[in-house]
Design a protein around this motif. Structure first.
Motif, PDB file in Angstrom:
ATOM      1  N   GLY A 207       0.794  -1.225   0.000  1.00 58.26           N
ATOM      2  CA  GLY A 207       0.000   0.000   0.000  1.00 58.26           C
ATOM      3  C   GLY A 207       0.823   1.271   0.000  1.00 58.26           C
ATOM      4  N   ASP A 208       2.108   1.172  -0.356  1.00 56.94           N
ATOM      5  CA  ASP A 208       2.968   2.341  -0.355  1.00 56.94           C
ATOM      6  C   ASP A 208       2.731   3.170  -1.615  1.00 56.94           C
ATOM      7  OD1 ASP A 208       4.901   3.735   1.117  1.00 56.94           O
ATOM      8  OD2 ASP A 208       6.463   3.110  -0.279  1.00 56.94           O
ATOM      9  N   VAL A 209       2.814   4.495  -1.487  1.00 56.28           N
ATOM     10  CA  VAL A 209       2.631   5.393  -2.616  1.00 56.28           C
ATOM     11  C   VAL A 209       3.980   5.637  -3.289  1.00 56.28           C
ATOM     12  CG1 VAL A 209       1.851   7.679  -3.352  1.00 56.28           C
ATOM     13  CG2 VAL A 209       0.738   6.524  -1.422  1.00 56.28           C
ATOM     14  N   ASP A 210       4.034   5.483  -4.594  1.00 59.53           N
ATOM     15  CA  ASP A 210       5.261   5.777  -5.328  1.00 59.53           C
ATOM     16  C   ASP A 210       5.635   7.237  -5.116  1.00 59.53           C
ATOM     17  OD1 ASP A 210       7.084   6.501  -7.539  1.00 59.53           O
ATOM     18  OD2 ASP A 210       6.634   4.476  -8.254  1.00 59.53           O
ATOM     19  N   GLY A 211       6.929   7.485  -4.827  1.00 58.68           N
ATOM     20  CA  GLY A 211       7.383   8.831  -4.500  1.00 58.68           C
ATOM     21  C   GLY A 211       7.042   9.876  -5.541  1.00 58.68           C
ATOM     22  N   MET A 212       6.999   9.499  -6.809  1.00 60.08           N
ATOM     23  CA  MET A 212       6.729  10.477  -7.859  1.00 60.08           C
ATOM     24  C   MET A 212       5.297  11.013  -7.799  1.00 60.08           C
ATOM     25  SD  MET A 212       6.426   8.004 -11.224  1.00 60.08           S
ATOM     26  CE  MET A 212       6.018   9.378 -12.291  1.00 60.08           C
ATOM     27  N   PHE A 213       4.381  10.272  -7.146  1.00 57.39           N
ATOM     28  CA  PHE A 213       2.984  10.698  -7.069  1.00 57.39           C
ATOM     29  C   PHE A 213       2.677  11.505  -5.809  1.00 57.39           C
ATOM     30  CE2 PHE A 213       2.455   6.736  -9.665  1.00 57.39           C
ATOM     31  CZ  PHE A 213       2.093   7.378 -10.839  1.00 57.39           C
ATOM     32  N   ILE A 214       3.580  11.520  -4.841  1.00 56.19           N
ATOM     33  CA  ILE A 214       3.272  12.132  -3.551  1.00 56.19           C
ATOM     34  C   ILE A 214       2.948  13.622  -3.665  1.00 56.19           C
ATOM     35  CG2 ILE A 214       4.299  12.765  -1.329  1.00 56.19           C
ATOM     36  CD1 ILE A 214       5.545   9.967  -1.259  1.00 56.19           C
ATOM     37  N   PRO A 215       3.736  14.440  -4.387  1.00 58.64           N
ATOM     38  CA  PRO A 215       3.354  15.855  -4.503  1.00 58.64           C
ATOM     39  C   PRO A 215       1.978  16.043  -5.143  1.00 58.64           C
ATOM     40  CG  PRO A 215       5.634  15.540  -5.182  1.00 58.64           C
ATOM     41  CD  PRO A 215       5.051  14.158  -5.027  1.00 58.64           C
TER      42      PRO A 215
END
Length: 220
Positions: A207-215
């Motif tokens: 369930g981790d969010v890919d870092g590129m999508f966080i912003p």
């Protein structure tokens, strides 16, 4: 104008499945914390604790408190180490990038404690930074993963722009990325944190969010 409209439509379509997946989890996480007031305003904080009996893959959280003060040449007891990480509004850095979430974890005799400082909007940045400084005053060392090149310079910029004294001059900094590369760069193809977790600690993130999508998710 038509090109901009098409780009916005593509962005909305890209964010829609991500938003559906995480909207309930995000709301649930925020209810775990509370609003905190500082002389600079208000922000949101969440505190979590992992008991000494908790195991993170192959690692025993309880063993952290038994590490000797000279284990990594810090000559400071483990309880005086602050493990810091940030989530930001962009990945490029610079004065336009803001850390909207800062996490600080530390070792205790009962396990491991984490405090997260969350900026719900830009007017809460000064309060977040003030709260972060107050917490870091309890530690001698800051431990990061690629923090020497990214997290600390970014935070230093934000402290200067908000005219708040930064906490870093008195803290010694240990960036584990460099040690990880020395230990495992010949054995592993990548020394990304997720790869080390999986290959060294036998931890698989779910369930981790890919870092590129966080912003994008934060702004959305």
């Amino acid at each position: 104008m038509n090109d901009l409209r098409r780009q916005l439509e593509l962005l909305r379509a890209r964010l829609a499945p991500i938003d559906r997946k995480y909207q309930h989890a995000a709301a649930r996480d925020l209810t775990e914390g509370g609003e905190v007031a500082t002389p600079a305003g208000k922000h949101w904080e969440i505190t979590r604790c992992w008991p000494a009996s908790f195991r993170h893959g192959a690692a025993d959280v309880g063993a952290l408190s038994e590490l000797p003060a000279d284990h990594i040449d810090t000559h400071s007891p483990p309880g005086r180490w602050a493990f810091l990480d940030t989530e930001t509004t962009g990945l490029a850095g610079g004065s336009g990038t803001v850390p909207f979430l800062v996490g600080v974890g530390w070792i205790t005799s009962g396990g491991f404690e984490l405090r997260q400082f969350f900026m719900r909007d830009y007017d809460e940045e000064a309060s977040l930074l003030t709260g972060l400084s107050d917490l870091l005053a309890n530690f001698d060392w800051m431990v990061t993963y690629n923090g020497r090149a990214f997290d600390q310079p970014l935070l230093e910029t934000r402290y200067r722009l908000t005219r708040i004294p930064e906490p870093f001059p008195r803290l010694r900094h240990l960036d584990l990325l460099h040690n990880a590369r020395r230990l495992w760069k010949l054995r592993l193809e990548s020394c990304r944190l997720q790869d080390l977790e999986q290959r060294i600690l036998n931890v698989e993130r779910h369930g981790d969010v890919d870092g590129m999508f966080i912003p994008e998710i934060y702004f959305h």
